[in-house]
Scaffold this motif. Sequence first.
Motif, PDB file in Angstrom:
ATOM      1  N   SER A 113       1.986   7.643   4.584  1.00  0.00           N
ATOM      2  CA  SER A 113       0.675   7.480   5.216  1.00  0.00           C
ATOM      3  C   SER A 113       0.401   5.991   5.388  1.00  0.00           C
ATOM      4  CB  SER A 113      -0.413   8.129   4.353  1.00  0.00           C
ATOM      5  OG  SER A 113      -0.613   7.394   3.167  1.00  0.00           O
ATOM      6  N   ASP A 114      -0.749   5.686   5.959  1.00  0.00           N
ATOM      7  CA  ASP A 114      -1.159   4.291   6.150  1.00  0.00           C
ATOM      8  C   ASP A 114      -1.845   3.716   4.917  1.00  0.00           C
ATOM      9  OD1 ASP A 114      -0.163   4.304   8.721  1.00  0.00           O
ATOM     10  OD2 ASP A 114      -2.077   4.893   9.625  1.00  0.00           O
ATOM     11  N   GLU A 115      -1.977   4.502   3.868  1.00  0.00           N
ATOM     12  CA  GLU A 115      -2.629   4.013   2.656  1.00  0.00           C
ATOM     13  C   GLU A 115      -1.718   3.016   1.945  1.00  0.00           C
ATOM     14  OE1 GLU A 115      -5.324   7.473   0.942  1.00  0.00           O
ATOM     15  OE2 GLU A 115      -3.243   8.077   1.201  1.00  0.00           O
ATOM     16  N   HIS A 116      -2.320   2.034   1.319  1.00  0.00           N
ATOM     17  CA  HIS A 116      -1.564   1.013   0.601  1.00  0.00           C
ATOM     18  C   HIS A 116      -1.740   1.220  -0.897  1.00  0.00           C
ATOM     19  CE1 HIS A 116      -0.790  -1.079   4.335  1.00  0.00           C
ATOM     20  NE2 HIS A 116      -2.079  -0.928   4.634  1.00  0.00           N
ATOM     21  N   GLN A 145     -12.719  10.020   1.104  1.00  0.00           N
ATOM     22  CA  GLN A 145     -11.340   9.659   1.435  1.00  0.00           C
ATOM     23  C   GLN A 145     -10.933  10.256   2.778  1.00  0.00           C
ATOM     24  OE1 GLN A 145      -9.020   7.750  -0.524  1.00  0.00           O
ATOM     25  NE2 GLN A 145     -10.934   7.187  -1.484  1.00  0.00           N
ATOM     26  N   ARG A 146     -10.239   9.442   3.575  1.00  0.00           N
ATOM     27  CA  ARG A 146      -9.697   9.898   4.850  1.00  0.00           C
ATOM     28  C   ARG A 146      -8.258   9.446   4.940  1.00  0.00           C
ATOM     29  NH1 ARG A 146     -13.363  12.597   4.226  1.00  0.00           N
ATOM     30  NH2 ARG A 146     -15.282  12.685   5.331  1.00  0.00           N
ATOM     31  N   PRO A 147      -7.352  10.280   5.378  1.00  0.00           N
ATOM     32  CA  PRO A 147      -7.573  11.673   5.738  1.00  0.00           C
ATOM     33  C   PRO A 147      -7.899  12.499   4.499  1.00  0.00           C
ATOM     34  CG  PRO A 147      -5.230  11.166   5.797  1.00  0.00           C
ATOM     35  CD  PRO A 147      -5.951   9.879   5.514  1.00  0.00           C
ATOM     36  N   LYS A 148      -8.447  13.673   4.722  1.00  0.00           N
ATOM     37  CA  LYS A 148      -8.872  14.518   3.604  1.00  0.00           C
ATOM     38  C   LYS A 148      -7.704  14.900   2.711  1.00  0.00           C
ATOM     39  CE  LYS A 148     -12.445  17.190   3.787  1.00  0.00           C
ATOM     40  NZ  LYS A 148     -13.491  18.134   3.990  1.00  0.00           N
ATOM     41  N   ARG A 149      -6.550  15.118   3.307  1.00  0.00           N
ATOM     42  CA  ARG A 149      -5.349  15.547   2.596  1.00  0.00           C
ATOM     43  C   ARG A 149      -4.462  14.315   2.392  1.00  0.00           C
ATOM     44  NH1 ARG A 149      -2.420  20.604   5.115  1.00  0.00           N
ATOM     45  NH2 ARG A 149      -4.611  20.883   5.504  1.00  0.00           N
ATOM     46  N   SER A 150      -3.919  14.163   1.222  1.00  0.00           N
ATOM     47  CA  SER A 150      -3.040  13.017   0.980  1.00  0.00           C
ATOM     48  C   SER A 150      -1.614  13.344   1.426  1.00  0.00           C
ATOM     49  CB  SER A 150      -3.052  12.623  -0.490  1.00  0.00           C
ATOM     50  OG  SER A 150      -2.415  13.610  -1.260  1.00  0.00           O
TER      51      SER A 150
END
Length: 190
Positions: free
Chosen positions: A154-157, A145-150
């Motif tokens: 963020s750009d995660e969907h 997983q990137r980035p390592k820290r959630s």
Amino acid sequence: MHYSRMIENQLDVMHLPFVHYNTIGRGQRVVVDGPLVREESDKLQVWVFNRRDDGTPPRRAAELPAPTRPPFLEFLFPNLWQNRISEDVRIVVAFVPVDEENARMILRFYQRFVRLPFLRDLVNRLGCWSSRYIANQDKRVVSQQRPKRSALRSDEHLLRGDGAVLAYRRLRDERLAQVASRSTPSRREV
């Protein structure tokens, strides 16, 4: 791995049929109704409703009936997680940060359906071994997983089935903001 990713993995009910296809995710339950997530102070309670795809769309958490059983997953902030497999079997994990980017999982397997000393010890060892095997299935995915820290923003969907992950991110973000406000001196203190 960063502790936040490890915790999110344990709250992610959508990954089971894919990452754990030959263990706890057997049965092709790829549709996630809900999940139903309740926040109580520093506790998240999660009721899981995974099912086989029958052509009907996933139900929202608000469309699910009120639970009549204890939650399957519980998370006590900041780092304690419990999986209530049944009334007689539970797994408890403490996530312990080692440094800024890494953490360790301390896992305990509890059962009370076998009480005879020799058989109890054998079942406990098998439970620990299988828990370690399942955790290693997760590790192959989580370590990438990137980035390592959630982060909450963020750009995660995230999807609707990620309700428990989103609840964790909100709770973590609130706690980090509280810590930051306490450690920043006010103008009068400077």
